[in-house]
Design an enzyme around this catalytic site. Structure first.
Site, mmCIF file in Angstrom:
data_model
loop_
_atom_site.group_PDB
_atom_site.id
_atom_site.type_symbol
_atom_site.label_atom_id
_atom_site.label_comp_id
_atom_site.label_asym_id
_atom_site.label_seq_id
_atom_site.Cartn_x
_atom_site.Cartn_y
_atom_site.Cartn_z
ATOM 1 N N ASN A 9 -29.950 -5.865 -33.551
ATOM 2 C CA ASN A 9 -29.049 -4.720 -33.430
ATOM 3 C C ASN A 9 -29.356 -3.778 -34.590
ATOM 4 O OD1 ASN A 9 -26.962 -2.912 -33.280
ATOM 5 N ND2 ASN A 9 -25.334 -4.399 -33.692
ATOM 6 N N LYS A 11 -28.180 -0.950 -35.149
ATOM 7 C CA LYS A 11 -27.007 -0.132 -35.516
ATOM 8 C C LYS A 11 -27.434 1.324 -35.698
ATOM 9 C CE LYS A 11 -24.853 -4.245 -37.325
ATOM 10 N NZ LYS A 11 -23.926 -4.882 -38.258
ATOM 11 N N HIS A 96 -18.974 -4.998 -29.971
ATOM 12 C CA HIS A 96 -19.309 -5.289 -31.370
ATOM 13 C C HIS A 96 -18.085 -5.016 -32.238
ATOM 14 C CE1 HIS A 96 -21.156 -5.218 -35.293
ATOM 15 N NE2 HIS A 96 -22.170 -5.877 -34.766
ATOM 16 N N GLU A 98 -17.780 -3.616 -34.980
ATOM 17 C CA GLU A 98 -17.744 -2.259 -35.539
ATOM 18 C C GLU A 98 -17.184 -1.276 -34.513
ATOM 19 O OE1 GLU A 98 -21.836 -2.251 -36.754
ATOM 20 O OE2 GLU A 98 -21.347 -3.796 -38.227
ATOM 21 N N GLU A 168 -19.812 -13.336 -33.811
ATOM 22 C CA GLU A 168 -20.083 -12.665 -35.077
ATOM 23 C C GLU A 168 -18.806 -12.611 -35.915
ATOM 24 O OE1 GLU A 168 -23.802 -9.915 -34.588
ATOM 25 O OE2 GLU A 168 -21.992 -8.778 -34.206
ATOM 26 N N GLY A 174 -23.102 -8.112 -42.539
ATOM 27 C CA GLY A 174 -23.568 -7.202 -43.581
ATOM 28 C C GLY A 174 -23.088 -7.562 -44.978
ATOM 29 N N SER A 214 -25.257 -11.858 -41.191
ATOM 30 C CA SER A 214 -26.127 -12.200 -42.322
ATOM 31 C C SER A 214 -27.122 -13.308 -41.983
ATOM 32 C CB SER A 214 -25.300 -12.560 -43.561
ATOM 33 O OG SER A 214 -24.496 -11.458 -43.945
HETATM 34 P P1 13P Z 1 -26.034 -8.390 -40.281
HETATM 35 O O1 13P Z 1 -27.138 -9.288 -39.780
HETATM 36 O O2 13P Z 1 -26.561 -7.174 -40.992
HETATM 37 O O3 13P Z 1 -24.995 -9.135 -41.027
HETATM 38 O O4 13P Z 1 -25.310 -7.800 -38.952
HETATM 39 C C1 13P Z 1 -24.965 -8.658 -37.939
HETATM 40 C C2 13P Z 1 -24.529 -7.849 -36.783
HETATM 41 O O5 13P Z 1 -23.501 -7.200 -36.826
HETATM 42 C C3 13P Z 1 -25.390 -7.832 -35.592
HETATM 43 O O6 13P Z 1 -24.753 -7.234 -34.511
#
Ligand code: 13P
Length: 251
Positions: A9, A11, A96, A98, A168, A174, A214
């Protein structure tokens, strides 16, 4: 026949030329991967058509990060599912954290988006996961169970063939703070039980459940060794082809 998947992803990262370069590097390095691992990249909307070109003839699948909750029409700024399939997109990520957190994505909207995506022939990567407060209040099983049921219990066993679940935990996204393999495994097992309760043991056994948060080459092996963890949804580490492929070779 459970499928193992590593999905990146991206983003809101990379320009279009940078994204095309990244996709080409992933395609090149993916050639040495075993056939039982599927790779997916999910760049921003602007990148989808040129990245689709870069992926042509490769085994790497293309995903969007979201889709509209309407088929077409006066919805300024939105992207419809048939626009995605028209350029060769095979997947879309939905739900997601976010999007749930910053853009008001509700379970009701996710049901509609999932219906539209499946009807258009897109596969869905549905994200679930608790936040830190919920984890600390020991509500993580409950939250993830409810999120999973709220969307997926509106669908059929046949639909499940085109759905992948990504667990997740929000506190791990992150932050560099990965869930331990044991923490992830117990939630993945819980999700599989939720699927089994509605759709039966076979559908549950066939369901691909990814871990995200992560995940990187140094911890992927331990996570993927767990029996209910079938790959990863990767954020930061998906922006470097070497790291992304390093994760994909961790099964
Ligand atoms: P990170 O791997 O940067 O923690 O993000 C995970 C994520 O949100 C994938 O959709």
């Amino acid at each position: 026949m459970r499928k193992y998947i590593v999905a990146g992803n991206w983003k809101m990262n990379t320009t279009v030329p940078e994204g095309v370069e990244l996709a080409k590097a992933v395609v090149e390095k993916a050639k040495s991967l075993p056939a039982n691992v599927e790779l997916v990249v999910a760049p921003p909307f602007t990148h989808l058509a040129p990245v689709a070109e870069a992926l042509k003839g490769s085994k790497v699948a293309l995903s969007a990060q979201n889709c509209a909750d309407h088929e077409k029409g006066a919805y300024t700024g939105e992207v419809a599912v048939n626009m995605l399939t028209s350029i060769g997109c095979q997947y879309t990520i939905l739900g997601h954290s976010e999007r749930r957190q910053y853009y008001g994505e509700t379970d009701e909207k996710l049901v509609v988006k999932t219906q539209l995506a499946l009807a258009a022939g897109l596969k869905v990567i549905l994200c679930v996961g608790e936040n830190l407060e919920e984890r600390e209040a020991n509500k993580h099983f409950e939250v993830v169970t409810e999120q999973t049921k709220a969307v997926l219990y509106n669908f059929t066993a046949l639909d499940m063939k085109n759905i992948v679940i990504a667990y997740e935990p929000v506190w791990a996204i992150g932050t560099g703070k990965t869930a331990t393999a044991a923490q992830a495994q117990e939630i993945h097992a819980c999700i599989r039980n939720v699927i089994e309760a509605k759709f039966g043991a076979q559908v549950a056994q066939d369901m691909t459940i990814l871990y995200g948060g992560s995940c990187k080459p140094s911890n992927a092996k331990e996570l993927f060794a767990e029996k209910d963890i079938d790959g990863g949804l990767i954020g930061g580490a998906a922006l470097k082809a070497d790291d992304f492929i390093g994760i994909a070779t961790s099964f």
